[in-house]
Design a protein around this motif. Structure first.
Motif, PDB file in Angstrom:
ATOM      1  N   ALA A   1      47.181  37.096  40.433  1.00 48.29           N
ATOM      2  CA  ALA A   1      45.966  36.294  40.293  1.00 48.29           C
ATOM      3  C   ALA A   1      46.076  35.252  39.191  1.00 48.29           C
ATOM      4  CB  ALA A   1      44.776  37.209  40.022  1.00 48.29           C
ATOM      5  N   VAL A   2      46.810  35.581  38.128  1.00 45.67           N
ATOM      6  CA  VAL A   2      46.818  34.722  36.941  1.00 45.67           C
ATOM      7  C   VAL A   2      47.963  33.713  36.936  1.00 45.67           C
ATOM      8  CG1 VAL A   2      47.097  34.750  34.419  1.00 45.67           C
ATOM      9  CG2 VAL A   2      45.580  36.410  35.530  1.00 45.67           C
ATOM     10  N   THR A   3      49.128  34.077  37.454  1.00 44.17           N
ATOM     11  CA  THR A   3      50.304  33.214  37.354  1.00 44.17           C
ATOM     12  C   THR A   3      50.064  31.792  37.858  1.00 44.17           C
ATOM     13  OG1 THR A   3      51.801  35.101  37.438  1.00 44.17           O
ATOM     14  CG2 THR A   3      52.725  32.945  38.000  1.00 44.17           C
TER      15      THR A   3
ATOM     16  N   SER B   1      31.413  38.822  34.309  1.00 45.09           N
ATOM     17  CA  SER B   1      32.319  39.635  35.119  1.00 45.09           C
ATOM     18  C   SER B   1      31.823  41.067  35.260  1.00 45.09           C
ATOM     19  CB  SER B   1      33.720  39.632  34.509  1.00 45.09           C
ATOM     20  OG  SER B   1      34.311  38.346  34.569  1.00 45.09           O
TER      21      SER B   1
ATOM     22  N   LEU C   1      46.993  41.555  38.724  1.00 49.90           N
ATOM     23  CA  LEU C   1      46.689  40.590  37.675  1.00 49.90           C
ATOM     24  C   LEU C   1      47.723  39.470  37.635  1.00 49.90           C
ATOM     25  CD1 LEU C   1      45.498  42.746  34.643  1.00 49.90           C
ATOM     26  CD2 LEU C   1      44.202  40.988  35.841  1.00 49.90           C
ATOM     27  N   THR C   2      48.984  39.852  37.704  1.00 50.33           N
ATOM     28  CA  THR C   2      50.043  38.844  37.651  1.00 50.33           C
ATOM     29  C   THR C   2      49.901  37.857  38.800  1.00 50.33           C
ATOM     30  OG1 THR C   2      51.533  40.426  36.593  1.00 50.33           O
ATOM     31  CG2 THR C   2      52.537  38.488  37.599  1.00 50.33           C
TER      32      THR C   2
ATOM     33  N   ILE D   1      40.752  34.049  31.524  1.00 49.72           N
ATOM     34  CA  ILE D   1      41.789  33.041  31.288  1.00 49.72           C
ATOM     35  C   ILE D   1      41.304  31.665  31.728  1.00 49.72           C
ATOM     36  CG2 ILE D   1      44.094  32.288  31.999  1.00 49.72           C
ATOM     37  CD1 ILE D   1      44.873  35.270  32.007  1.00 49.72           C
ATOM     38  N   ALA D   2      40.637  31.582  32.878  1.00 49.56           N
ATOM     39  CA  ALA D   2      40.091  30.301  33.327  1.00 49.56           C
ATOM     40  C   ALA D   2      39.059  29.770  32.329  1.00 49.56           C
ATOM     41  CB  ALA D   2      39.463  30.462  34.713  1.00 49.56           C
TER      42      ALA D   2
ATOM     43  N   PRO E   1      41.267  37.507  35.000  1.00 49.19           N
ATOM     44  CA  PRO E   1      41.455  36.163  35.581  1.00 49.19           C
ATOM     45  C   PRO E   1      40.339  35.181  35.229  1.00 49.19           C
ATOM     46  CG  PRO E   1      42.067  37.853  37.165  1.00 49.19           C
ATOM     47  CD  PRO E   1      41.395  38.564  36.024  1.00 49.19           C
TER      48      PRO E   1
END
Length: 268
Positions: A16-18, A108, A13-14, A195-196, A192
């Motif tokens: 993919a999201v950072t 999702s 996750l980190t 968040i987008a 992810p």
């Protein structure tokens, strides 16, 4: 069935999201009163970093209108996933955020809509009129910064089979069509894009999500009743996320967070 069944979920996750949300962190706790409550406490104290807080078990999970969200009590065979996403957000208009979040989560979990995941205004995901996902969105003004807003998006997902006893409506669960689904994998699938979606909403509002919501609208075309006693025929949602109900007095647009809606004949 803990989140730990996917040992690399936090690192994945980190990574993919950072790139789209610098400073993003992932925390996992065995037990907490409520992930939403905890992130709201932090925000009001001035802690506004972007974070995903995942709980194995919530003892005081909350849904909309103060209703409880019940996570399973057996953490060894956990059949639910509960988490909250917190991040600073300053959209021009907050209207329809819960609907945009619902669109993202539904797509999702069921990308082709073959499993029949539908969106029930304003914040639930249903399968065959059974509740699959609950969403609770709250905002806080951080201590000492009245111009800032921090949004907390709480999500509860039924991952595996659940008993209906003690629940307000029969449950649905992801493993009905994804038998190998685990909480860790679902986090990788859901977070992810979520968040987008939130970032896109901040820039453009609900309008870009309206047609995607309409494609999965669980109430459109049905007779409905509101918790205030109003009855009518649902004509879907408007471009601002308002529920459109045709009543004997004419078209009513429902925006109040204090009003619930159900198909006619279904208890609140």
């Amino acid at each position: 069935m803990s989140v730990g069944t996917a040992p690399d979920f936090a690192a994945g996750l980190t990574a993919a999201v950072t790139p789209i949300l610098p400073g993003f962190g992932v925390e996992q706790v065995a037990e907490i009163d409520s992930t939403n409550t905890e992130l709201m406490r932090r925000a009001r104290a001035g802690r506004c970093e972007p974070v995903l807080l995942v709980a194995e078990r919530q003892t005081a999970g909350r849904g909309r209108l103060g209703r409880p969200w019940q996570s399973t009590q057996d953490t060894a065979q956990r059949t639910s996933l509960t988490f909250s996403l917190g991040l600073p957000l300053t959209p021009k208009d907050w209207s329809g955020l819960s609907l945009a979040v619902g669109v993202s989560v539904a797509e999702s979990l069921d990308p082709t809509a073959s499993a029949g995941v539908r969106l029930k205004w304003p914040n639930d995901l249903w399968v065959d009129d059974r509740k699959l996902v609950g969403i609770l969105i709250e905002t806080a003004v951080p201590l000492g910064d009245a111009a800032q807003r921090y949004v907390v998006i709480g999500i509860g997902v039924n991952v595996g089979p659940r008993e209906a006893e003690g629940l307000r409506m029969p449950p649905a669960w992801v493993q009905e069509w994804r038998p190998d689904a685990t909480p860790g994998q679902l986090l990788l699938d859901v977070v992810p894009p979520l968040i987008a979606t939130v970032q896109a909403f901040a820039e453009r509002g609900f309008a870009p999500f309206a047609e995607r919501f309409a494609a999965r609208d669980a109430l459109r075309g049905r007779d409905v009743q509101l918790s205030d006693g109003t009855r009518g025929h649902c004509e879907g949602v408007g471009w601002g996320g308002e529920l459109r109900v045709r009543t004997a007095e004419g078209l009513q647009e429902v925006t109040s967070a204090e009003v619930s809606v159900r198909p006619s004949g279904m208890a609140f």
